[in-house]
Design an enzyme around this catalytic site. Structure first.
Site, short mmCIF file in Angstrom:
data_model
loop_
_atom_site.label_atom_id
_atom_site.label_comp_id
_atom_site.label_asym_id
_atom_site.label_seq_id
_atom_site.Cartn_x
_atom_site.Cartn_y
_atom_site.Cartn_z
N HIS A 42 -9.67 10.79 11.39
CA HIS A 42 -8.81 11.77 10.98
C HIS A 42 -7.49 11.61 11.48
O HIS A 42 -6.95 11.54 12.50
CB HIS A 42 -9.38 12.98 11.54
CG HIS A 42 -8.49 14.33 11.01
ND1 HIS A 42 -8.12 15.22 12.10
CD2 HIS A 42 -7.91 14.51 9.89
CE1 HIS A 42 -7.24 16.20 11.57
NE2 HIS A 42 -7.07 15.89 10.14
N ASP B 277 2.80 -3.00 -3.03
CA ASP B 277 3.05 -3.62 -4.31
C ASP B 277 3.13 -5.36 -4.01
O ASP B 277 3.19 -5.25 -2.43
CB ASP B 277 4.41 -3.21 -5.22
CG ASP B 277 5.59 -3.48 -4.25
OD1 ASP B 277 5.92 -4.22 -3.71
OD2 ASP B 277 6.55 -2.43 -4.56
N ASP C 194 -6.25 14.36 4.32
CA ASP C 194 -5.79 15.46 5.36
C ASP C 194 -5.23 16.78 5.06
O ASP C 194 -4.29 16.70 4.45
CB ASP C 194 -4.87 14.80 6.53
CG ASP C 194 -4.87 15.43 7.63
OD1 ASP C 194 -5.57 16.59 7.77
OD2 ASP C 194 -4.33 15.08 8.71
N TYR D 41 9.29 2.52 5.49
CA TYR D 41 8.63 1.19 6.26
C TYR D 41 8.20 1.59 7.87
O TYR D 41 7.30 0.89 8.13
CB TYR D 41 9.89 0.47 6.38
CG TYR D 41 10.33 -0.53 5.08
CD1 TYR D 41 9.56 -0.25 3.83
CD2 TYR D 41 11.00 -1.63 4.95
CE1 TYR D 41 10.00 -1.18 2.82
CE2 TYR D 41 11.41 -2.26 4.06
CZ TYR D 41 10.74 -2.04 2.75
OH TYR D 41 10.97 -2.78 1.70
N TYR E 112 8.65 -0.68 -6.10
CA TYR E 112 8.46 0.75 -5.27
C TYR E 112 7.09 1.34 -5.72
O TYR E 112 7.04 2.34 -5.40
CB TYR E 112 9.61 1.66 -5.68
CG TYR E 112 11.17 1.02 -5.71
CD1 TYR E 112 11.68 0.78 -4.49
CD2 TYR E 112 11.52 0.95 -7.03
CE1 TYR E 112 13.05 0.07 -4.40
CE2 TYR E 112 12.77 0.41 -6.80
CZ TYR E 112 13.60 -0.01 -5.72
OH TYR E 112 15.04 -0.49 -5.64
N ASN F 56 4.48 2.01 -3.88
CA ASN F 56 3.86 1.85 -2.83
C ASN F 56 3.60 3.33 -2.20
O ASN F 56 4.53 4.34 -2.48
CB ASN F 56 5.08 1.14 -1.70
CG ASN F 56 5.73 -0.13 -2.05
OD1 ASN F 56 4.78 -1.10 -2.33
ND2 ASN F 56 6.73 -0.06 -2.05
#
Length: 145
Positions: A22, A30, A64, A112, A130, A132
């Site tokens: 958890h 990508d 979550d 990042y 992008y 991601n």
């Protein structure tokens, strides 16, 4: 092959998803992302795009609901409000699986950094820039509670 499981869920990926606890996070990135450099644990799913991998993972991974934000996507450069088609597809996929959880855009520096802290990183062959996303693992509630 296993019954009821998307075949994109490879043995290594299933092991990783099950081993996560958890609050652990997993990034799906990508083909242009510096995966080897940023990953604590790298799983390659070459030949597959971000959306099919995201859909397969969301079919088994609880998200979550103890925190305000549990799903994060990359932004187009420094524009937090811009959403490319790949982002719209991510949002739609997440809405099918976890409709009450919003996808939050993160600027590159923050994205990042969060990926570097993630439990694992899945490198896809997604050609769109992008493409991601980060998912924070939730819990499966006991029956009857």
């Amino acid at each position: 092959m296993l019954k009821g499981l998307d075949p994109l869920l490879s043995p290594d990926l299933l092991f990783t998803l099950r081993a996560m606890g958890h609050g652990d996070e997993i990034a799906i990135v990508d083909g242009n992302y510096p995966g080897l450099e940023h990953a604590r644990r790298l799983i390659r799913l070459d030949g597959h795009g971000t959306i099919p991998v995201l859909d397969a993972i969301l079919s088994v991974l609880p998200i979550d609901d103890f925190v305000d934000h549990a799903i994060f996507r990359a932004t187009v450069k420094q524009d937090r409000d811009a959403a490319d088609p790949v982002h719209e597809e991510m949002i739609a996929c997440c809405a099918r699986h976890v409709p009450d959880i919003k996808v939050v855009p993160l600027l590159p520096k923050d994205f990042y950094e969060r990926v570097r802290q993630a439990h694992a990183l899945i490198q896809t062959s997604e050609p769109r820039l992008y493409g991601n996303i980060i998912l924070r693992k939730g819990v499966i509630y006991p029956k009857g509670d």
